[in-house]
Design an enzyme around this catalytic site. Structure first.
Site, short mmCIF file in Angstrom:
data_model
loop_
_atom_site.label_atom_id
_atom_site.label_comp_id
_atom_site.label_asym_id
_atom_site.label_seq_id
_atom_site.Cartn_x
_atom_site.Cartn_y
_atom_site.Cartn_z
N HIS A 372 0.25 -1.39 -0.11
CA HIS A 372 -0.44 0.12 -0.01
C HIS A 372 0.92 0.93 0.12
CE1 HIS A 372 -4.03 -2.21 0.84
NE2 HIS A 372 -3.27 -3.13 1.77
N LYS A 563 -8.78 13.89 4.23
CA LYS A 563 -7.90 12.50 4.42
C LYS A 563 -6.75 12.63 5.76
CE LYS A 563 -6.80 13.55 0.56
NZ LYS A 563 -6.70 12.17 -0.75
N ARG A 564 -6.00 11.79 5.75
CA ARG A 564 -5.52 11.59 6.85
C ARG A 564 -3.93 13.20 6.13
NH1 ARG A 564 -3.85 7.46 10.62
NH2 ARG A 564 -2.45 9.19 11.42
N LYS A 569 0.03 14.35 1.10
CA LYS A 569 -1.10 14.86 0.20
C LYS A 569 -1.27 15.97 0.00
CE LYS A 569 -3.07 10.45 3.09
NZ LYS A 569 -3.73 9.17 1.88
N THR A 671 -9.12 6.14 -1.96
CA THR A 671 -10.60 5.59 -2.01
C THR A 671 -11.63 6.65 -1.90
OG1 THR A 671 -9.90 5.13 0.66
CG2 THR A 671 -9.67 3.42 -1.44
N LYS A 675 -15.58 8.06 -2.71
CA LYS A 675 -16.75 7.80 -2.44
C LYS A 675 -17.01 9.54 -3.08
CE LYS A 675 -14.43 5.57 0.93
NZ LYS A 675 -13.02 5.22 2.09
C1 26Q Z 1 3.74 0.62 9.86
C2 26Q Z 1 4.36 0.27 11.00
C3 26Q Z 1 4.74 1.01 12.30
C4 26Q Z 1 3.26 1.63 13.21
C5 26Q Z 1 2.17 1.74 11.69
C6 26Q Z 1 2.94 1.44 10.19
C7 26Q Z 1 1.83 1.61 9.35
C8 26Q Z 1 0.26 1.54 9.37
C9 26Q Z 1 -0.54 2.20 8.98
C10 26Q Z 1 2.68 2.14 8.00
C11 26Q Z 1 0.85 2.09 7.20
C12 26Q Z 1 -0.52 2.04 7.45
C13 26Q Z 1 -1.04 2.98 6.82
C14 26Q Z 1 -1.54 2.85 5.56
C15 26Q Z 1 -2.45 3.01 4.58
O1 26Q Z 1 -3.58 3.57 4.54
N1 26Q Z 1 -1.70 3.32 3.12
C16 26Q Z 1 -3.33 3.96 2.16
O2 26Q Z 1 -3.39 2.62 1.64
C17 26Q Z 1 -4.65 2.65 1.09
C18 26Q Z 1 -5.55 1.45 0.26
O3 26Q Z 1 -4.91 1.25 -0.27
C19 26Q Z 1 -4.77 4.16 -0.48
O4 26Q Z 1 -5.70 3.88 -0.53
C20 26Q Z 1 -4.06 5.22 0.39
O5 26Q Z 1 -3.29 5.61 -1.79
C21 26Q Z 1 -2.65 4.91 0.91
O6 26Q Z 1 -1.63 5.59 1.77
#
Ligand code: 26Q
Length: 826
Positions: A372, A563-564, A569, A671, A675
């Site tokens: 991702h 979004k985050r 972004k 995503t 929406k």
């Molecule tokens: C990793 C290691 C340690 C702590 C936290 C994490 C961690 C947690 C969550 C790393 C990444 C995330 C989340 C990533 C995320 O939400 N990515 C998004 O995924 C969506 C679904 O595929 C995409 O639409 C987005 O583009 C992408 O940013």
């Protein structure tokens, strides 16, 4: 519950006849729950009690279908899909369940008899916020979609006691508060103490002699219990139900009785505190390495529990584990469960006595992995030392896998030393670290990206050399969103309007939404379409007025970025544009400016300094602009605190413009973009993530693309082009940056934004200066379009009509066909 589960013929439901679903029956059953599950009379019941009782009555109907679906899957021997994800960002479930069961009007009437309003009841349910953002919400959409399609699916994750933090803004700054979704109990989950597994940490590995062959035995120093909590997930029209199984941590021996009896009451509880800490809280970082030991414990804890559960179920129905891959597909949602590759090897080889090569084949045929992100700072790695201490046997297995892969690459493919270093599971450059992406890649038969562009970039960048070694392994699976939650439930007005136009059939065959396209040319339809949007905007305006005491004009353009908060972004680009527009409105009162409301929402990772500054800036800019009489309400800026799924359900249907403006090449998919467009918003965006596919499906006249392309961004970065030239050439940008940097919006702390602005002027890593001009021009193009309402509405209708392909049902269909080789069990 246990009465059902433990019935001699365990798969039959208690009700021999189908349940009645009329309002009378529902009213009676809700009151029964109120009486016997909650212990209240209808007179004494608070709204919370009605919510709980309603959920329980609805849940009974889901459980009926659940038991049936489980029996069908078992009897048909159909392949199961296990979706392993650290995050499931579910939101509320009551409306979803009632709507998918087709009971909305009956439940409304049933509650109405007691003077209780369903809409108010629904609002009391806390969001299940067991995720950070896109990745977790995708997992939730996929669960709903698998249930709707009848794909036998199991979601596996963690039952965090505290989900994603609650955001408050205090003196302009984000403050994180604990979230307590379980405070009033959770009517949807069923605890299964009998479904529990031991999870080990630390300790030593020894070998014993096993008929002349060495066998590895791991003796963990510490053990905790993983206990299953099941939530049934009901699909569209209640036709199938799947299970979301979340693991909670418990001490094996909750009270150390010896210690307790000897009077050490606090010491007796230490172990249980330490164990339960594993599932206490969701890490609120979505882009930076957490790096803490507790995170690795969480990852291993839920991976091991899920695999043990999968193996137990398999052995209950099969002779041995050799055919595991025929019966289950395990999808790794990013690298967070990647330790599963080593853990499955350990379980197969050490615990179940399979030989190494056979186990490796089974492992690879069972797993697949979704990536991702390409952001280097977000790629997960762990120090070898920490890994070894916490998971000594798994570390040995990783070394063994690595040796095998590297040998193959050397002997069969003649890989150079540099290429070997790139594919190695161990990064030797940064103090020896385990690379979880590489581990997930080599342990999977298929690796996928989440949009076309992202998948191509995966092949060129992070997985360049592994792709060369395994050229058939990477596939694309463009994300999708569930239309049930993101259209039917969140926008009933639009859903009814679409039904009026093309009939109800699109609800069951979402591709038929395309039939709406020709209504874009129908003036009276467009007016009704715009009227629905207007009502949705009024609802959002009411919410903003109530929460922030800012009044919004529903006739202005609602231009929304939610979004985050992240530099890539580019919320900052959006805010700079707002400031530039503000200055232009003041400088040119004679111009007929199009009224606009810029709405922001989103959370910053607690340790992400720049992201927090961006939130602060949005608030500062909002205060100055909204209170400046010279603006004459032509521009308003709003930051809505505590963005979550439930707020998104109100925001998405109310947008005229959707901001999808990431630096090209950095947003894997997005995503939210889907929406918004599904609900008729016009997208202003870069050629990034799934915006590319949206352009293909919408046609270029129906989406507003601007800015540098991914290859141009890469090229400018490589050349080290900074922001100086772009800033000096663009007076609007220069002036806006000067204002922000000099404290026009932060008179209390004039230097607050100096470093944020300097980063644009100097390095411009995120291409804000480089893209500003194109962004500004495209926004003014949208201003002009707004004055031609027939044309705007035509485009808006076409956006809804042409978004059918972005249904998660299409995505899940592709995963099932190309990766899982699993179909509906019905
Ligand atoms: C990793 C290691 C340690 C702590 C936290 C994490 C961690 C947690 C969550 C790393 C990444 C995330 C989340 C990533 C995320 O939400 N990515 C998004 O995924 C969506 C679904 O595929 C995409 O639409 C987005 O583009 C992408 O940013």
């Amino acid at each position: 519950m246990s009465a059902i589960a433990k019935m001699p013929n365990g798969t039959r439901t208690l009700k021999s006849e189908p349940r009645r679903n009329d309002a009378d029956t529902l009213a009676q059953e809700i009151v029964e729950k109120l009486t016997y599950a909650i212990g209240k009379t209808t007179d004494a019941a608070r709204l919370h009690d009605w919510e709980y009782a309603t959920a329980l009555a609805v849940r009974d109907r889901i459980i009926d279908q659940w038991l049936t679906s489980n029996r069908q899957t078992r009897e048909s021997g159909a392949k199961r899909v296990c979706y392993l994800s650290m995050e499931f960002l579910i939101g509320r479930l009551l409306r979803d369940a009632i709507s998918n069961l087709g009971l909305t009007e009956q439940v409304r009437e049933a509650l109405g008899r007691y003077g209780v309003e369903l809409d108010l009841v629904e609002l009391l349910e806390p969001d299940a916020a067991l995720g950070n953002g896109g990745l977790g919400r995708l997992a939730a959409c996929f669960m709903e979609s698998m249930a709707s399609l009848g794909v036998p699916g199991f979601g596996y994750g963690i039952r965090y006691e505290h989900g994603f933090f609650r955001q408050e803004i205090v003196d302009g700054a984000q403050v994180e508060l604990p979230e307590t979704w379980l405070q009033h109990g959770n009517p949807w989950e069923i605890e299964r103490q009998e479904r529990s597994f031991e999870i080990g940490f630390g300790g030593k590995v020894t070998t014993v002699d096993d008929n002349g062959k060495p066998r590895f035995v791991w003796r963990p120093a510490e053990r905790v219990l993983a206990v299953a909590y099941d939530t049934p997930v009901i699909g569209w029209r209640g036709a199938h139900a799947n299970t979301l199984r979340l693991w909670g941590a418990q001490a094996l021996d909750p009270i150390l009785l010896d210690a307790f009896n000897s009077g050490d009451h606090v010491g007796a509880l230490l172990e249980s505190n330490r164990a339960e800490a594993i599932t206490r809280v969701l890490y609120p970082a979505d882009s930076h390495q957490a790096g803490q030991e507790l995170r690795l414990r969480q990852e291993y804890f839920f991976s091991s529990a899920s695999l043990q559960d999968i193996i137990r179920r398999h052995l209950a129905l099969n002779d041995d584990l050799t055919n595991l891959a025929d019966k289950v597909a395990i999808q790794l949602n990013d690298t967070h469960p990647a330790v599963s590759v080593a853990e499955l090897m350990r379980l197969l080889v050490d615990v179940h006595g399979m030989d190494w090569d056979a186990a490796w084949t089974v492992t690879r045929e069972t797993f697949s992995y979704t990536n991702h992100t390409l952001l280097p700072e977000a790629l997960e790695t762990w120090p070898v030392q920490l890994f070894e201490r916490l998971l000594p046997r798994q570390m040995q297995i990783i070394y063994a896998i690595n040796a095998q892969i590297i040998q193959g690459a050397r002997s069969e493919r003649d890989f150079s030393g540099e290429e070997i270093a790139a594919i190695s599971l161990i990064d030797e450059n940064n103090g020896r670290r385990v690379r979880m992406g590489q581990l997930a890649f080599v342990g999977s038969h298929t690796v996928n990206g989440v949009s076309g562009l992202h998948t191509e970039l995966m092949k060129e960048t992070v997985f360049h050399d592994l792709h060369k070694l395994y050229p058939d392994r990477i596939q694309n699976k463009t994300n999708g969103v569930t239309p049930r939650r993101w259209l039917f439930q969140s926008n009933p007005g639009l859903t009814d309007l679409v039904s009026d136009a093309i009939g109800e059939g699109f609800k069951d065959d979402f591709n038929r939404l395309g039939e709406l396209d020709r209504f874009a040319e129908d003036a009276s339809f467009r007016e009704r379409f715009a009227a629905v949007k207007r009502v949705n905007k009024e609802r959002l305006a009411t919410l903003v007025e109530e929460r922030l005491a800012i009044s919004l004009d529903p006739d202005a353009i609602f231009d929304i970025q939610v979004k985050r908060i992240h530099e890539y972004k580019r919320q900052f680009l959006n805010i700079i544009e707002a400031v530039a527009l503000y200055e232009q409105i003041r400088a040119h009162p004679e111009i007929d400016w199009t009224p606009r409301v810029k709405i922001f929402a989103g959370k910053a990772a607690p340790s992400y300094v720049q992201a927090k500054q961006i939130i602060h800036l949005a608030g500062d800019v909002s205060r100055v602009i909204n209170s400046d009489p010279a603006v004459r309400n032509l521009l308003k800026v709003v930051f809505v605190p505590n963005y979550n799924v439930s707020l998104a359900e109100i925001i998405m249907p109310a947008a005229d413009i959707s901001e999808q403006i990431s630096t090209a090449g950095l947003e894997a998919s997005g995503t939210g973009n889907m929406k918004f467009a599904l609900n008729g918003a016009l997208t202003i965006g870069t050629l990034d993530g799934a915006n590319v596919e949206m352009l293909e499906h919408l046609g270029e006249e129906n989406i507003f693309i601007f800015g540098l392309k991914a290859d141009e961004v890469a090229e400018r970065r490589a050349r080290g082009v900074g922001g100086q030239e772009a800033v000096s050439e663009q007076p609007l940008l220069r002036s806006a940056l000067d204002s922000i940097a000099s404290g026009v919006f932060s008179p209390d702390a004039p230097g607050r934004y100096a470093s944020l602005v300097d980063a644009v002027r100097d390095r411009d890593w995120w291409m804000i200066a480089a893209d500003f001009r194109a962004y500004w021009d495209t926004q003014r193009q949208l201003d002009a379009l707004w004055t031609d309402r027939a044309r705007w509405d035509e485009i808006s209708v076409r956006n809804t009509a042409r978004m059918a392909w972005f249904s998660a049902d299409r995505t899940i269909g592709e995963y099932a066909r190309d990766i899982w080789r699993a179909g509906p069990s019905r």
